[in-house]
Design an enzyme around this catalytic site. Sequence first.
Site, short mmCIF file in Angstrom:
data_model
loop_
_atom_site.label_atom_id
_atom_site.label_comp_id
_atom_site.label_asym_id
_atom_site.label_seq_id
_atom_site.Cartn_x
_atom_site.Cartn_y
_atom_site.Cartn_z
CE LYS A 35 -2.84 1.99 -10.93
NZ LYS A 35 -2.96 3.31 -11.55
CG ASP A 67 -3.30 11.01 -29.58
OD1 ASP A 67 -3.77 11.43 -30.66
OD2 ASP A 67 -2.58 11.69 -28.84
NE ARG A 208 -7.35 7.28 -3.44
CZ ARG A 208 -8.37 7.84 -4.08
NH1 ARG A 208 -8.68 9.12 -3.84
NH2 ARG A 208 -9.06 7.16 -4.96
O1 LIG Z 1 -6.43 1.87 -14.78
C1 LIG Z 1 -6.48 1.94 -13.55
O2 LIG Z 1 -5.59 1.48 -12.85
C2 LIG Z 1 -7.71 2.49 -12.95
C3 LIG Z 1 -8.87 2.33 -13.67
C4 LIG Z 1 -10.11 2.61 -13.07
O3 LIG Z 1 -11.18 2.41 -13.66
N1 LIG Z 1 -10.10 3.10 -11.79
C5 LIG Z 1 -8.95 3.32 -11.08
O4 LIG Z 1 -9.05 3.73 -9.93
N2 LIG Z 1 -7.75 3.08 -11.68
C6 LIG Z 1 -6.49 3.37 -10.94
O5 LIG Z 1 -6.40 2.54 -9.80
C7 LIG Z 1 -5.88 3.25 -8.68
C8 LIG Z 1 -6.88 3.22 -7.57
O6 LIG Z 1 -6.37 3.92 -6.47
P1 LIG Z 1 -7.13 3.97 -5.07
O7 LIG Z 1 -8.52 4.50 -5.32
O8 LIG Z 1 -6.29 4.93 -4.28
O9 LIG Z 1 -7.13 2.56 -4.54
C9 LIG Z 1 -5.53 4.64 -9.18
O10 LIG Z 1 -4.15 4.65 -9.50
C10 LIG Z 1 -6.36 4.82 -10.45
O11 LIG Z 1 -5.68 5.62 -11.39
#
Ligand SMILES: O=C(O)c1cc(=O)[nH]c(=O)n1[C@@H]1O[C@H](COP(=O)(O)O)[C@@H](O)[C@H]1O
Length: 228
Positions: A35, A67, A208
């Site tokens: 991602k 938007d 993370r």
């Molecule tokens: O759309 C996303 O990917 C997303 C949606 C959501 O509700 N929560 C969420 O954590 N994310 C993304 O998922 C990833 C989670 O990262 P970690 O918390 O480090 O595992 C991050 O890149 C967030 O931007």
Amino acid sequence: MIDPRDRLIVALDLGDPREAEALVERIGDAATFYKIGYRLAYAGGLALVPKLAARGLKVFLDLKLHDIGNTVEEGVRALTDLGATFLTVHAYPQTMRAAVRGRGEAGPKILAVTVLTSYDEADAREAGYALPVPDLVAQRAAQAAQAGLDGIVCSAAEAASVRDIIGPDRLIVTPGIRPAGAEVGDQKRVMTPGEARAAGIDHVVVGRPITGAADPRDAAQRIVADMA
Ligand SMILES: O=C(O)c1cc(=O)[nH]c(=O)n1[C@@H]1O[C@H](COP(=O)(O)O)[C@@H](O)[C@H]1O
């Protein structure tokens, strides 16, 4: 049958595309799906989308667009040729309908972000929502299906009820995933990879716990094994 590795999407939440490429190298064949969110995209990471795609890796472009309709439609249209597999928008009906128009036939699958996994009930109330979080997720999932979206981003805690709403063919993608005992950080609606899989998700998103691990390849392999 889906390759179990394809269920894991590794969030490359890093500030430099070279660092992201090095991490992809380090993880090697332990992951197939990455991602790119806006931290990396704003730092030149958009160019990584075709680069990773050319290597046979799948890319989730997580730009969470929201938007006026025309801007969303044209923005999505401008991204259709990059080679991303998924693209996110926020789950507002006008935004979702515009994204579907912009995607056309050949664009990426569009996923609707329902309620961020860093939100609990108090956060949703603070943002002005009267509905309990599971009800808000359910409402948005229904609206996403109606708008013709390809999938839903929600927490794994809502996956079973979202599945009932969107049916078997649309995708459920869940961040807020932590291996047992891992630091939760700012996530609030959290499950382990195994629990998420049991709840019927298609993909988990993990950042993370992998990017911050001493051995990211091993961390990715353990997450995949937990979902097997
Ligand atoms: O759309 C996303 O990917 C997303 C949606 C959501 O509700 N929560 C969420 O954590 N994310 C993304 O998922 C990833 C989670 O990262 P970690 O918390 O480090 O595992 C991050 O890149 C967030 O931007």
